[in-house]
Design a protein around this motif. Structure first.
Motif, PDB file in Angstrom:
ATOM      1  N   CYS A  35       0.836  -1.209   0.000  1.00  0.00           N
ATOM      2  CA  CYS A  35       0.000   0.000   0.000  1.00  0.00           C
ATOM      3  C   CYS A  35       0.865   1.251   0.000  1.00  0.00           C
ATOM      4  O   CYS A  35       0.558   2.228  -0.692  1.00  0.00           O
ATOM      5  N   ALA A  36       1.934   1.220   0.776  1.00  0.00           N
ATOM      6  CA  ALA A  36       2.828   2.378   0.835  1.00  0.00           C
ATOM      7  C   ALA A  36       3.489   2.634  -0.516  1.00  0.00           C
ATOM      8  O   ALA A  36       3.783   3.782  -0.862  1.00  0.00           O
ATOM      9  N   ILE A  37       3.703   1.596  -1.284  1.00  0.00           N
ATOM     10  CA  ILE A  37       4.347   1.752  -2.592  1.00  0.00           C
ATOM     11  C   ILE A  37       3.345   2.115  -3.687  1.00  0.00           C
ATOM     12  O   ILE A  37       3.593   2.991  -4.500  1.00  0.00           O
ATOM     13  N   PHE A  38       2.178   1.440  -3.688  1.00  0.00           N
ATOM     14  CA  PHE A  38       1.247   1.581  -4.811  1.00  0.00           C
ATOM     15  C   PHE A  38       0.073   2.518  -4.564  1.00  0.00           C
ATOM     16  O   PHE A  38      -0.695   2.786  -5.492  1.00  0.00           O
ATOM     17  N   ALA A  39      -0.122   3.024  -3.344  1.00  0.00           N
ATOM     18  CA  ALA A  39      -1.198   3.989  -3.093  1.00  0.00           C
ATOM     19  C   ALA A  39      -0.910   5.280  -3.855  1.00  0.00           C
ATOM     20  O   ALA A  39       0.210   5.512  -4.315  1.00  0.00           O
ATOM     21  N   ASN A  40      -1.920   6.125  -3.976  1.00  0.00           N
ATOM     22  CA  ASN A  40      -1.764   7.369  -4.756  1.00  0.00           C
ATOM     23  C   ASN A  40      -0.654   8.276  -4.241  1.00  0.00           C
ATOM     24  O   ASN A  40      -0.142   9.100  -4.981  1.00  0.00           O
ATOM     25  N   ASN A  41      -0.281   8.142  -2.963  1.00  0.00           N
ATOM     26  CA  ASN A  41       0.818   8.944  -2.436  1.00  0.00           C
ATOM     27  C   ASN A  41       2.089   8.120  -2.247  1.00  0.00           C
ATOM     28  O   ASN A  41       3.043   8.590  -1.659  1.00  0.00           O
ATOM     29  N   GLY A  42       2.103   6.887  -2.755  1.00  0.00           N
ATOM     30  CA  GLY A  42       3.274   6.014  -2.639  1.00  0.00           C
ATOM     31  C   GLY A  42       4.285   6.265  -3.729  1.00  0.00           C
ATOM     32  O   GLY A  42       4.070   7.065  -4.645  1.00  0.00           O
ATOM     33  N   TRP A  43       5.400   5.564  -3.638  1.00  0.00           N
ATOM     34  CA  TRP A  43       6.503   5.771  -4.586  1.00  0.00           C
ATOM     35  C   TRP A  43       6.064   5.571  -6.027  1.00  0.00           C
ATOM     36  O   TRP A  43       6.381   6.381  -6.893  1.00  0.00           O
ATOM     37  N   ILE A  44       5.407   4.484  -6.302  1.00  0.00           N
ATOM     38  CA  ILE A  44       4.975   4.201  -7.674  1.00  0.00           C
ATOM     39  C   ILE A  44       3.611   4.804  -7.943  1.00  0.00           C
ATOM     40  O   ILE A  44       3.350   5.316  -9.033  1.00  0.00           O
ATOM     41  N   GLY A  45       2.727   4.753  -6.954  1.00  0.00           N
ATOM     42  CA  GLY A  45       1.373   5.265  -7.120  1.00  0.00           C
ATOM     43  C   GLY A  45       1.310   6.727  -7.487  1.00  0.00           C
ATOM     44  O   GLY A  45       0.491   7.143  -8.311  1.00  0.00           O
ATOM     45  N   LYS A  46       2.201   7.545  -6.901  1.00  0.00           N
ATOM     46  CA  LYS A  46       2.161   8.984  -7.212  1.00  0.00           C
ATOM     47  C   LYS A  46       2.632   9.274  -8.637  1.00  0.00           C
ATOM     48  O   LYS A  46       2.280  10.301  -9.204  1.00  0.00           O
ATOM     49  N   LEU A  47       3.409   8.368  -9.221  1.00  0.00           N
ATOM     50  CA  LEU A  47       3.810   8.548 -10.615  1.00  0.00           C
ATOM     51  C   LEU A  47       2.674   8.212 -11.570  1.00  0.00           C
ATOM     52  O   LEU A  47       2.587   8.775 -12.670  1.00  0.00           O
ATOM     53  N   LEU A  48       1.793   7.286 -11.164  1.00  0.00           N
ATOM     54  CA  LEU A  48       0.704   6.850 -12.034  1.00  0.00           C
ATOM     55  C   LEU A  48      -0.608   7.589 -11.784  1.00  0.00           C
ATOM     56  O   LEU A  48      -1.491   7.595 -12.633  1.00  0.00           O
ATOM     57  N   ALA A  49      -0.748   8.189 -10.598  1.00  0.00           N
ATOM     58  CA  ALA A  49      -1.992   8.881 -10.232  1.00  0.00           C
ATOM     59  C   ALA A  49      -2.378  10.000 -11.204  1.00  0.00           C
ATOM     60  O   ALA A  49      -3.566  10.146 -11.516  1.00  0.00           O
ATOM     61  N   PRO A  50      -1.441  10.801 -11.710  1.00  0.00           N
ATOM     62  CA  PRO A  50      -1.851  11.852 -12.657  1.00  0.00           C
ATOM     63  C   PRO A  50      -2.527  11.323 -13.916  1.00  0.00           C
ATOM     64  O   PRO A  50      -3.307  12.031 -14.549  1.00  0.00           O
TER      65      PRO A  50
END
Length: 194
Positions: free
Chosen positions: A96-111
């Motif tokens: 969750c910490a990695i893939f959530a919208n504020n995570g390392w990967i999640g914040k790159l994909l959220a936009p």
């Protein structure tokens, strides 16, 4: 005794309760509710998807780790066992910490509107993480013990790489790959913590 107390006794109590307190029609009504069917569907389809992904990438990873020498190989080989060592709840929190919208990967994909956590895709990612070691560790010994002489003989007889893989290597890998798939699928179906 341990197996009986931890597994068989609770299952027996559940079955006994269902038989004594519910008629067949009531039982069917309970298990065919839309929420129950949706949970079964999500569990089994996500587990199947994760096991298929694990089979493909587990084969590739096992092949690379056995057949090639490269810097960091031992580290990657060690990291494969990480899901075995981590409690599943910790795995879930880390994912969750990695893939959530504020995570390392999640914040790159959220936009772009791509969400990888808190949905079926996130479940498949978690189940893939948990199940990958089962496939890799099942395939590695088979790949290590495969006879390279048979591959060389196939090449000397005119077989290309694809023919050698399909006719010489693949038949020996199928039982181990099916075992790894079954283990990953079974683990995924029973997974709750991550």
């Amino acid at each position: 005794l341990y197996l009986g107390l931890m597994v068989l006794l609770p299952i027996s109590a559940l079955v006994l309760y269902s038989i004594t307190h519910l008629s067949a029609a009531e039982f069917w009504q309970v298990v065919s509710e839309p929420r129950v069917v949706a949970s079964f569907k999500l569990s089994f389809l996500a587990s199947l998807a994760a096991a298929l992904i694990n089979s493909l990438f587990g084969l590739i990873l096992a092949w690379i780790l056995v057949r090639y020498e490269f810097p960091g190989r031992r580290l990657i080989d060690t990291l494969i066992d990480l899901p075995f060592a981590m409690p599943t709840a910790v795995s879930g929190i880390a994912l969750c910490a990695i893939f959530a919208n504020n995570g390392w990967i999640g914040k790159l994909l959220a936009p772009w509107g791509i969400e990888l956590a808190y949905n079926p895709i996130g479940i498949v990612i978690a189940l893939t993480f948990i199940g990958l070691p089962f496939v890799v560790r099942t395939l590695q010994p088979v790949l290590k013990e495969s006879e390279r002489e048979l591959e060389e003989a196939a090449a000397s007889l005119g077989a290309n790489r694809l023919q050698t893989f399909v006719r010489v290597i693949w038949p020996g890998l199928v039982p181990a790959l099916l075992t790894g798939f079954a283990l990953a699928f079974a683990r995924a179906v029973g997974e709750y913590g991550s």
